[in-house]
Scaffold this motif. Structure first.
Motif, PDB file in Angstrom:
ATOM      1  N   ALA A 267       9.775   4.017  47.975  1.00 38.31           N
ATOM      2  CA  ALA A 267       9.353   5.048  48.927  1.00 38.31           C
ATOM      3  C   ALA A 267       7.947   4.720  49.405  1.00 38.31           C
ATOM      4  O   ALA A 267       7.137   4.190  48.645  1.00 38.31           O
ATOM      5  CB  ALA A 267       9.386   6.433  48.283  1.00 38.31           C
ATOM      6  N   ALA A 268       7.683   5.011  50.655  1.00 42.47           N
ATOM      7  CA  ALA A 268       6.378   4.676  51.230  1.00 42.47           C
ATOM      8  C   ALA A 268       5.872   5.832  52.091  1.00 42.47           C
ATOM      9  O   ALA A 268       6.654   6.619  52.635  1.00 42.47           O
ATOM     10  CB  ALA A 268       6.474   3.403  52.064  1.00 42.47           C
ATOM     11  N   ALA A 269       4.576   5.920  52.187  1.00 47.06           N
ATOM     12  CA  ALA A 269       3.948   6.931  53.046  1.00 47.06           C
ATOM     13  C   ALA A 269       2.792   6.301  53.797  1.00 47.06           C
ATOM     14  O   ALA A 269       2.156   5.352  53.317  1.00 47.06           O
ATOM     15  CB  ALA A 269       3.462   8.115  52.220  1.00 47.06           C
ATOM     16  N   ARG A 270       2.518   6.830  54.966  1.00 47.64           N
ATOM     17  CA  ARG A 270       1.354   6.429  55.752  1.00 47.64           C
ATOM     18  C   ARG A 270       0.460   7.639  55.957  1.00 47.64           C
ATOM     19  O   ARG A 270       0.957   8.765  56.114  1.00 47.64           O
ATOM     20  CB  ARG A 270       1.780   5.864  57.112  1.00 47.64           C
ATOM     21  CG  ARG A 270       2.600   4.581  57.037  1.00 47.64           C
ATOM     22  CD  ARG A 270       2.963   4.104  58.435  1.00 47.64           C
ATOM     23  NE  ARG A 270       3.850   2.957  58.407  1.00 47.64           N
ATOM     24  CZ  ARG A 270       3.439   1.694  58.346  1.00 47.64           C
ATOM     25  NH1 ARG A 270       2.132   1.433  58.304  1.00 47.64           N
ATOM     26  NH2 ARG A 270       4.303   0.711  58.330  1.00 47.64           N
ATOM     27  N   LEU A 271      -0.832   7.397  55.956  1.00 45.98           N
ATOM     28  CA  LEU A 271      -1.773   8.479  56.226  1.00 45.98           C
ATOM     29  C   LEU A 271      -2.977   7.930  56.986  1.00 45.98           C
ATOM     30  O   LEU A 271      -3.250   6.731  56.970  1.00 45.98           O
ATOM     31  CB  LEU A 271      -2.208   9.162  54.932  1.00 45.98           C
ATOM     32  CG  LEU A 271      -2.892   8.317  53.852  1.00 45.98           C
ATOM     33  CD1 LEU A 271      -4.409   8.268  54.060  1.00 45.98           C
ATOM     34  CD2 LEU A 271      -2.589   8.878  52.476  1.00 45.98           C
ATOM     35  N   ASN A 272      -3.641   8.842  57.662  1.00 43.53           N
ATOM     36  CA  ASN A 272      -4.868   8.508  58.387  1.00 43.53           C
ATOM     37  C   ASN A 272      -5.954   9.491  57.997  1.00 43.53           C
ATOM     38  O   ASN A 272      -5.698  10.689  57.856  1.00 43.53           O
ATOM     39  CB  ASN A 272      -4.652   8.560  59.906  1.00 43.53           C
ATOM     40  CG  ASN A 272      -5.943   8.338  60.676  1.00 43.53           C
ATOM     41  OD1 ASN A 272      -6.679   9.279  60.976  1.00 43.53           O
ATOM     42  ND2 ASN A 272      -6.238   7.092  60.990  1.00 43.53           N
ATOM     43  N   ILE A 273      -7.169   8.977  57.824  1.00 40.41           N
ATOM     44  CA  ILE A 273      -8.329   9.832  57.584  1.00 40.41           C
ATOM     45  C   ILE A 273      -9.343   9.585  58.685  1.00 40.41           C
ATOM     46  O   ILE A 273      -9.757   8.448  58.918  1.00 40.41           O
ATOM     47  CB  ILE A 273      -8.988   9.558  56.222  1.00 40.41           C
ATOM     48  CG1 ILE A 273      -7.982   9.752  55.083  1.00 40.41           C
ATOM     49  CG2 ILE A 273     -10.188  10.489  56.016  1.00 40.41           C
ATOM     50  CD1 ILE A 273      -8.548   9.433  53.714  1.00 40.41           C
ATOM     51  N   ARG A 274      -9.708  10.649  59.383  1.00 41.32           N
ATOM     52  CA  ARG A 274     -10.841  10.605  60.304  1.00 41.32           C
ATOM     53  C   ARG A 274     -12.024  11.201  59.545  1.00 41.32           C
ATOM     54  O   ARG A 274     -12.017  12.391  59.242  1.00 41.32           O
ATOM     55  CB  ARG A 274     -10.541  11.380  61.578  1.00 41.32           C
ATOM     56  CG  ARG A 274      -9.391  10.796  62.399  1.00 41.32           C
ATOM     57  CD  ARG A 274      -9.696   9.382  62.857  1.00 41.32           C
ATOM     58  NE  ARG A 274      -8.543   8.714  63.429  1.00 41.32           N
ATOM     59  CZ  ARG A 274      -8.368   8.506  64.726  1.00 41.32           C
ATOM     60  NH1 ARG A 274      -9.281   8.932  65.585  1.00 41.32           N
ATOM     61  NH2 ARG A 274      -7.294   7.877  65.159  1.00 41.32           N
ATOM     62  N   PHE A 275     -12.999  10.352  59.206  1.00 37.98           N
ATOM     63  CA  PHE A 275     -14.029  10.767  58.272  1.00 37.98           C
ATOM     64  C   PHE A 275     -15.420  10.774  58.888  1.00 37.98           C
ATOM     65  O   PHE A 275     -15.732   9.994  59.791  1.00 37.98           O
ATOM     66  CB  PHE A 275     -14.002   9.881  57.017  1.00 37.98           C
ATOM     67  CG  PHE A 275     -14.180   8.405  57.270  1.00 37.98           C
ATOM     68  CD1 PHE A 275     -15.443   7.809  57.214  1.00 37.98           C
ATOM     69  CD2 PHE A 275     -13.082   7.592  57.529  1.00 37.98           C
ATOM     70  CE1 PHE A 275     -15.603   6.448  57.424  1.00 37.98           C
ATOM     71  CE2 PHE A 275     -13.240   6.217  57.741  1.00 37.98           C
ATOM     72  CZ  PHE A 275     -14.503   5.649  57.691  1.00 37.98           C
ATOM     73  N   ASN A 276     -16.251  11.679  58.378  1.00 37.49           N
ATOM     74  CA  ASN A 276     -17.606  11.824  58.898  1.00 37.49           C
ATOM     75  C   ASN A 276     -18.588  10.967  58.109  1.00 37.49           C
ATOM     76  O   ASN A 276     -18.190  10.106  57.325  1.00 37.49           O
ATOM     77  CB  ASN A 276     -18.011  13.308  58.892  1.00 37.49           C
ATOM     78  CG  ASN A 276     -17.948  13.932  57.505  1.00 37.49           C
ATOM     79  OD1 ASN A 276     -18.175  13.263  56.500  1.00 37.49           O
ATOM     80  ND2 ASN A 276     -17.638  15.220  57.453  1.00 37.49           N
ATOM     81  N   ASP A 277     -19.869  11.235  58.314  1.00 36.66           N
ATOM     82  CA  ASP A 277     -20.900  10.383  57.726  1.00 36.66           C
ATOM     83  C   ASP A 277     -21.167  10.665  56.251  1.00 36.66           C
ATOM     84  O   ASP A 277     -22.092  10.098  55.662  1.00 36.66           O
ATOM     85  CB  ASP A 277     -22.206  10.507  58.525  1.00 36.66           C
ATOM     86  CG  ASP A 277     -22.698  11.940  58.659  1.00 36.66           C
ATOM     87  OD1 ASP A 277     -21.933  12.871  58.349  1.00 36.66           O
ATOM     88  OD2 ASP A 277     -23.841  12.134  59.094  1.00 36.66           O
ATOM     89  N   LEU A 278     -20.342  11.514  55.618  1.00 36.42           N
ATOM     90  CA  LEU A 278     -20.423  11.725  54.177  1.00 36.42           C
ATOM     91  C   LEU A 278     -19.587  10.710  53.404  1.00 36.42           C
ATOM     92  O   LEU A 278     -19.617  10.709  52.161  1.00 36.42           O
ATOM     93  CB  LEU A 278     -19.963  13.151  53.821  1.00 36.42           C
ATOM     94  CG  LEU A 278     -20.786  14.291  54.426  1.00 36.42           C
ATOM     95  CD1 LEU A 278     -20.170  15.631  54.067  1.00 36.42           C
ATOM     96  CD2 LEU A 278     -22.234  14.218  53.949  1.00 36.42           C
ATOM     97  N   HIS A 279     -18.847   9.884  54.127  1.00 33.63           N
ATOM     98  CA  HIS A 279     -17.933   8.940  53.484  1.00 33.63           C
ATOM     99  C   HIS A 279     -18.076   7.554  54.099  1.00 33.63           C
ATOM    100  O   HIS A 279     -18.618   7.392  55.189  1.00 33.63           O
ATOM    101  CB  HIS A 279     -16.476   9.396  53.649  1.00 33.63           C
ATOM    102  CG  HIS A 279     -16.213  10.791  53.197  1.00 33.63           C
ATOM    103  ND1 HIS A 279     -15.921  11.120  51.898  1.00 33.63           N
ATOM    104  CD2 HIS A 279     -16.215  11.966  53.883  1.00 33.63           C
ATOM    105  CE1 HIS A 279     -15.740  12.423  51.795  1.00 33.63           C
ATOM    106  NE2 HIS A 279     -15.909  12.960  52.993  1.00 33.63           N
ATOM    107  N   SER A 280     -17.526   6.583  53.400  1.00 31.60           N
ATOM    108  CA  SER A 280     -17.337   5.237  53.948  1.00 31.60           C
ATOM    109  C   SER A 280     -15.865   4.874  53.812  1.00 31.60           C
ATOM    110  O   SER A 280     -15.156   5.421  52.947  1.00 31.60           O
ATOM    111  CB  SER A 280     -18.193   4.208  53.195  1.00 31.60           C
ATOM    112  OG  SER A 280     -17.697   4.009  51.874  1.00 31.60           O
TER     113      SER A 280
END
Length: 380
Positions: free
Chosen positions: A256-269
């Motif tokens: 089983a597989a999943a895809r995800l996307n994160i749109r992240f701000n300047d608190l993360h890399s």
């Protein structure tokens, strides 16, 4: 003495050169000829091979400081099906509206910059500073052989500007509403969990990877990533796909597989988020695969003299106080931010990528005046 160039005529001419990503190059050849006539030194910088070959252009006029660069792209998305009231590559003007693929994203902005430069040069033939354009042919595509490569060339040849304006359409409904001073980062991840196939009536003989994947996704989405920061809205993790490929009702699948996307701000890399996802995933499925692709890190150009010059130019011409914003998707500004301060200001983007993409001639004139005022405040 240089004669001022009409912005709508320039935009129409650029639209009449079909340039679905990656731009085959004819648009930039025409643009290069126009810039040469304005006294720019023009460099055509293609990168990539075969179908990935991407035309790029860098042009500069003057050697002095400050150095203001305008960045953009000549490639466009496909025109789609029928239904255009004017051909997508006709560059037709009707009732004060210019129609065509790229009208607002972003051949119109390129035309506005060139027209603004020609007007400034007509008034001030030898500005104190220097002016350049960084134009790519693959912003709408993979963005592998465009702006990133040109910036490397610019750095190697001492051509990095003091400030860069990207002409992406930033305004939701009216000119002067928004200046983009940053963008969120983006990371795409695929998690693949392997189990052991078996009969649903005998689960003890199998290992259901779907259950493990659900546990992974549940933990990843259980809590917000953050509450936002000074200039950015909260980061967002979105599961975009869960794939099992199982057509049987009585079989436990093997994978089983999943895809995800994160749109992240300047608190993360991107790197830290990748490591977090991998840690959570391996807790529930030790032998899983976690493949990540970081499209770009978040960036921010904090208010300073250059940004203030752009803000004042927008206010002077439109009468509006533009919002300094970091929302929306990614742009090539994410690459430029690694080299110099960058901001984005362009046309109204309501019709970009749509059938009958268009921009009013009045908005083209307004954008030209904003760029002209910016040039006068900085390099003239």
């Amino acid at each position: 003495m240089t004669s001022a160039l009409n912005v709508s005529a320039l935009a129409s001419d650029l639209i009449r050169h079909p340039s679905v990503s990656p731009d085959p190059g004819e648009t930039q050849i025409a643009l290069g000829a126009t810039l040469s006539a304005l006294g720019f030194e023009v460099f055509h910088l293609p990168y990539g091979e075969g179908e990935e070959r991407t035309p790029n252009l860098f042009a500069r006029r003057g050697k002095g400081k400050p150095h203001l660069c305008f960045a953009g792209h000549t490639d466009v998305v496909p025109p789609g099906g029928g239904g255009w009231q004017h051909g997508p590559f006709e560059g037709a003007v009707e009732d004060g509206v210019l129609y065509g693929r790229g009208a607002c994203d972003m051949k119109g902005a390129i035309a506005a910059f060139v027209s603004a430069v020609s007007t400034v040069l007509e008034k001030t033939p030898e500005p104190k500073g220097s002016i350049s354009l960084l134009i790519t042919g693959d912003e709408e595509g993979p963005a592998q052989f465009g702006t990133k490569k040109v910036l490397e060339w610019m750095q190697a040849h001492d051509q990095i500007p003091d400030f860069c304006v990207v002409g992406e359409p930033t305004n939701p409904a009216s000119m002067g509403e928004v200046i983009k001073i940053g963008r969120r980062g983006s990371i795409n991840v695929r998690i693949t969990v392997r189990g052991k196939q078996g009969h649903v009536a005998y689960p003890h003989r199998a290992d259901n990877p779907v259950h493990r994947l659900i546990a992974i996704l549940s933990e990843l989405t259980a809590e917000p990533l953050d509450q936002g920061s000074e200039w950015f809205e909260p980061s967002s993790l979105q599961v975009t796909s869960i794939d099992v490929g199982n057509t049987a009702t009585n079989v436990i699948p093997a994978e089983a597989a999943a895809r995800l996307n994160i749109r992240f701000n300047d608190l993360h890399s991107g790197k830290a988020l990748h490591e977090w996802i991998e840690t959570v995933s391996r807790k529930h499925a030790p032998d899983c695969d976690v493949d990540a692709r970081i499209s770009g890190e978040s960036f921010l150009t904090k208010p300073g003299p250059e940004l203030e010059a752009l803000r004042m130019a927008v206010r002077d011409v439109t009468g509006r106080e533009p919002k300094l914003d970091t929302g929306g998707g990614t742009s090539d500004a994410r690459f430029i931010a690694l080299y110099c301060p960058v901001a984005e200001f362009g046309l109204v983007g309501a019709s970009m990528h749509q059938i009958d993409e268009h921009v009013t001639v009045a908005d083209l004139d307004t954008l030209t005046c904003v760029y002209e005022r910016l040039l006068e405040r900085t390099v003239a």
